[in-house]
Design a protein around this motif. Structure first.
Motif, PDB file in Angstrom:
ATOM      1  N   THR A 139      29.716 -20.743 -11.552  1.00 32.69           N
ATOM      2  CA  THR A 139      28.617 -19.836 -12.393  1.00 32.69           C
ATOM      3  C   THR A 139      28.191 -19.123 -11.539  1.00 32.69           C
ATOM      4  O   THR A 139      28.135 -18.019 -11.430  1.00 32.69           O
ATOM      5  N   PHE A 140      28.409 -19.721 -10.296  1.00 30.46           N
ATOM      6  CA  PHE A 140      26.858 -19.332  -9.183  1.00 30.46           C
ATOM      7  C   PHE A 140      28.099 -18.038  -8.862  1.00 30.46           C
ATOM      8  O   PHE A 140      27.614 -16.732  -8.892  1.00 30.46           O
ATOM      9  N   LEU A 141      29.352 -17.921  -8.702  1.00 32.40           N
ATOM     10  CA  LEU A 141      29.991 -17.672  -7.783  1.00 32.40           C
ATOM     11  C   LEU A 141      30.836 -16.470  -8.715  1.00 32.40           C
ATOM     12  O   LEU A 141      30.362 -15.028  -8.501  1.00 32.40           O
ATOM     13  N   LEU A 142      30.766 -16.211 -10.237  1.00 34.54           N
ATOM     14  CA  LEU A 142      31.185 -15.487 -11.585  1.00 34.54           C
ATOM     15  C   LEU A 142      29.674 -15.055 -11.243  1.00 34.54           C
ATOM     16  O   LEU A 142      29.896 -13.719 -11.534  1.00 34.54           O
ATOM     17  N   SER A 143      28.562 -15.458 -11.690  1.00 32.89           N
ATOM     18  CA  SER A 143      27.020 -14.214 -11.284  1.00 32.89           C
ATOM     19  C   SER A 143      26.838 -13.527 -10.042  1.00 32.89           C
ATOM     20  O   SER A 143      26.680 -12.394  -9.998  1.00 32.89           O
ATOM     21  N   GLU A 144      27.043 -14.208  -9.376  1.00 28.91           N
ATOM     22  CA  GLU A 144      26.760 -13.126  -7.429  1.00 28.91           C
ATOM     23  C   GLU A 144      27.657 -12.350  -7.467  1.00 28.91           C
ATOM     24  O   GLU A 144      26.950 -11.252  -7.078  1.00 28.91           O
ATOM     25  N   ALA A 145      29.212 -13.223  -7.910  1.00 24.96           N
ATOM     26  CA  ALA A 145      29.532 -11.369  -6.915  1.00 24.96           C
ATOM     27  C   ALA A 145      29.703 -10.528  -8.037  1.00 24.96           C
ATOM     28  O   ALA A 145      30.248  -9.641  -7.684  1.00 24.96           O
ATOM     29  N   THR A 146      29.274 -10.909  -9.545  1.00 28.07           N
ATOM     30  CA  THR A 146      28.731  -9.693 -10.158  1.00 28.07           C
ATOM     31  C   THR A 146      28.447  -8.703  -9.937  1.00 28.07           C
ATOM     32  O   THR A 146      28.037  -7.222  -9.757  1.00 28.07           O
ATOM     33  N   HIS A 147      27.212  -9.353  -9.938  1.00 26.77           N
ATOM     34  CA  HIS A 147      25.518  -8.858  -9.455  1.00 26.77           C
ATOM     35  C   HIS A 147      25.899  -8.137  -8.400  1.00 26.77           C
ATOM     36  O   HIS A 147      25.068  -6.818  -7.554  1.00 26.77           O
TER      37      HIS A 147
ATOM     38  N   LEU B 220      37.449 -10.354 -12.214  1.00 28.83           N
ATOM     39  CA  LEU B 220      36.486  -9.969 -10.482  1.00 28.83           C
ATOM     40  C   LEU B 220      37.924  -9.861  -9.262  1.00 28.83           C
ATOM     41  O   LEU B 220      38.571 -10.977  -9.408  1.00 28.83           O
ATOM     42  N   THR B 221      37.103  -9.583  -8.471  1.00 23.90           N
ATOM     43  CA  THR B 221      38.607  -8.572  -7.784  1.00 23.90           C
ATOM     44  C   THR B 221      38.023 -10.165  -5.969  1.00 23.90           C
ATOM     45  O   THR B 221      38.651  -9.427  -5.195  1.00 23.90           O
ATOM     46  N   ASN B 222      36.362 -10.067  -5.965  1.00 26.10           N
ATOM     47  CA  ASN B 222      35.722  -9.832  -4.767  1.00 26.10           C
ATOM     48  C   ASN B 222      35.680 -11.743  -4.864  1.00 26.10           C
ATOM     49  O   ASN B 222      34.165 -11.970  -4.466  1.00 26.10           O
ATOM     50  N   VAL B 223      36.099 -12.192  -5.540  1.00 25.57           N
ATOM     51  CA  VAL B 223      36.440 -13.881  -5.347  1.00 25.57           C
ATOM     52  C   VAL B 223      37.281 -14.891  -5.133  1.00 25.57           C
ATOM     53  O   VAL B 223      38.650 -14.007  -5.527  1.00 25.57           O
ATOM     54  N   ARG B 224      37.173 -15.670  -4.415  1.00 24.19           N
ATOM     55  CA  ARG B 224      38.618 -16.602  -3.669  1.00 24.19           C
ATOM     56  C   ARG B 224      38.372 -17.913  -4.221  1.00 24.19           C
ATOM     57  O   ARG B 224      37.107 -17.546  -3.716  1.00 24.19           O
ATOM     58  N   ILE B 225      38.975 -19.118  -4.718  1.00 19.48           N
ATOM     59  CA  ILE B 225      38.678 -20.479  -4.322  1.00 19.48           C
ATOM     60  C   ILE B 225      39.805 -20.882  -3.687  1.00 19.48           C
ATOM     61  O   ILE B 225      40.782 -20.919  -4.523  1.00 19.48           O
ATOM     62  N   ILE B 226      39.806 -22.537  -3.147  1.00 22.73           N
ATOM     63  CA  ILE B 226      40.051 -23.208  -2.856  1.00 22.73           C
ATOM     64  C   ILE B 226      39.667 -24.298  -2.807  1.00 22.73           C
ATOM     65  O   ILE B 226      38.340 -24.905  -3.385  1.00 22.73           O
ATOM     66  N   ARG B 227      40.351 -24.936  -3.436  1.00 21.09           N
ATOM     67  CA  ARG B 227      40.580 -26.494  -3.660  1.00 21.09           C
ATOM     68  C   ARG B 227      40.753 -27.843  -2.254  1.00 21.09           C
ATOM     69  O   ARG B 227      42.321 -27.589  -1.581  1.00 21.09           O
ATOM     70  N   THR B 228      40.234 -27.677  -1.672  1.00 24.99           N
ATOM     71  CA  THR B 228      39.736 -28.492  -0.814  1.00 24.99           C
ATOM     72  C   THR B 228      38.589 -29.252  -0.213  1.00 24.99           C
ATOM     73  O   THR B 228      37.630 -29.029  -0.803  1.00 24.99           O
TER      74      THR B 228
ATOM     75  N   VAL C 158      18.730 -20.429  -8.322  1.00 28.51           N
ATOM     76  CA  VAL C 158      20.172 -19.884  -8.364  1.00 28.51           C
ATOM     77  C   VAL C 158      21.123 -19.666 -10.025  1.00 28.51           C
ATOM     78  O   VAL C 158      21.580 -18.759  -9.590  1.00 28.51           O
ATOM     79  N   GLY C 159      20.580 -21.103 -10.673  1.00 29.17           N
ATOM     80  CA  GLY C 159      21.233 -21.018 -12.291  1.00 29.17           C
ATOM     81  C   GLY C 159      22.460 -21.428 -11.906  1.00 29.17           C
ATOM     82  O   GLY C 159      23.374 -20.652 -12.822  1.00 29.17           O
ATOM     83  N   THR C 160      22.922 -22.790 -11.275  1.00 28.76           N
ATOM     84  CA  THR C 160      24.350 -23.508 -11.553  1.00 28.76           C
ATOM     85  C   THR C 160      24.235 -24.312 -12.643  1.00 28.76           C
ATOM     86  O   THR C 160      23.015 -24.517 -12.761  1.00 28.76           O
ATOM     87  N   ASN C 161      25.236 -24.832 -12.728  1.00 33.54           N
ATOM     88  CA  ASN C 161      24.829 -25.556 -13.756  1.00 33.54           C
ATOM     89  C   ASN C 161      24.036 -26.864 -14.083  1.00 33.54           C
ATOM     90  O   ASN C 161      22.926 -27.619 -14.510  1.00 33.54           O
ATOM     91  N   TYR C 162      24.258 -27.393 -12.417  1.00 35.03           N
ATOM     92  CA  TYR C 162      23.289 -28.079 -12.299  1.00 35.03           C
ATOM     93  C   TYR C 162      22.250 -28.295 -12.248  1.00 35.03           C
ATOM     94  O   TYR C 162      21.273 -28.607 -12.626  1.00 35.03           O
ATOM     95  N   GLU C 163      21.593 -26.958 -11.544  1.00 34.97           N
ATOM     96  CA  GLU C 163      20.341 -26.788 -11.705  1.00 34.97           C
ATOM     97  C   GLU C 163      19.923 -26.814 -13.034  1.00 34.97           C
ATOM     98  O   GLU C 163      18.371 -27.733 -13.341  1.00 34.97           O
TER      99      GLU C 163
END
Ligand SMILES: C[S@@+](CC[C@H](N)C(=O)[O-])C[C@H]1O[C@@H](n2cnc3c(N)ncnc32)[C@H](O)[C@@H]1O
Length: 210
Positions: free
Chosen positions: A45-53, A81-89, A187-192
């Motif tokens: 949720t944060f990545l989506l919003s912050e990368a858009t803004h 969105l072209t300015n986000v990558r995610i890694i599972r680690t 921040v507006g994350t799901n947990y917050e």
């Protein structure tokens, strides 16, 4: 009601098993820009919003749980969105092995698992060793921005940051609110959002690398 199919987006996910040595962020994002890392990015949720803004910055989310990681990749992919990558680690192993010195402008750590039982405190991400890794990865002037609902973990985090301040490696600064946070949020994350609904306080701390 049928459940929506979660899709993989190869242009969003970075395969941890294919990595050898330090990442080249200019190659990954196809440009030279500020790089931000979110540790424990959950459903994205944060990545989506912050990368858009902030289209001029690049964002890497690190998430261990496969279910959340897949959900986040699907959301970022669908939004195009072209300015986000995610890694599972596991972030604790990833930072020393794959993030170059002085390459990151900001680390975002929102609602890290508090591991409330004393015998589990050693599993907490924010500890001296991991903060030293974060400092190594930050550019001079780069920021680490942290929020938690857990008062006792917050006190422990504050001690870890204060130690680095006393060593002259960090200076404490005001927490930087996320661009897309609603007025009652930081921040507006799901947990917050979950914790605000439950009436729990949110504690924040931020520091800049000297
Ligand atoms: C309490 S959740 C918070 C998620 C999100 N930041 C939010 O505020 O909604 C903590 C997240 O950190 C992830 N996590 C925990 N340990 C991790 C590790 N060692 N490496 C990467 N992610 C981790 C968990 O899977 C979980 O999604």
């Amino acid at each position: 009601m049928s459940k929506r199919t979660i899709k993989d987006y190869d242009n969003i996910s970075i395969e941890a098993q294919n990595l050898t040595g330090p990442l080249d962020f200019a190659d990954i994002f196809g440009r030279i820009a500020q790089v931000h890392i979110e540790i424990g990015s959950g459903k994205g949720t944060f990545l989506l919003s912050e990368a858009t803004h902030r289209p001029n910055a690049d964002f890497l989310g690190i998430e261990w749980a496969r279910k959340y990681y897949r959900h986040a990749v699907d959301r970022i992919g669908r939004w195009g969105l072209t300015n986000v990558r995610i890694i599972r680690t596991d972030v604790a192993a990833f930072l020393p092995g794959h993030v170059p010195d002085e390459s990151i402008s900001c680390f975002h750590i929102y609602f890290p698992d508090p591991w409330p039982k004393k015998r589990h405190h050693k599993r907490r991400f924010v500890c001296t060793g991991n903060i030293e890794q974060i400092i190594r990865c930050l550019k001079p002037g780069g920021v680490v921005n942290i929020a938690t609902d857990h008062q006792e973990y917050f006190a422990a985090i504050t001690r870890v940051i204060d130690m680095q301040v006393s060593l002259g490696r960090l200076e404490q600064i005001d927490f930087i609110r996320a661009a897309g946070a609603e007025p009652a949020e930081v921040v507006g994350t799901n947990y917050e959002r979950k914790y605000i609904k439950a009436g729990r306080p949110v504690y924040t701390i931020a520091a800049r690398k000297l």
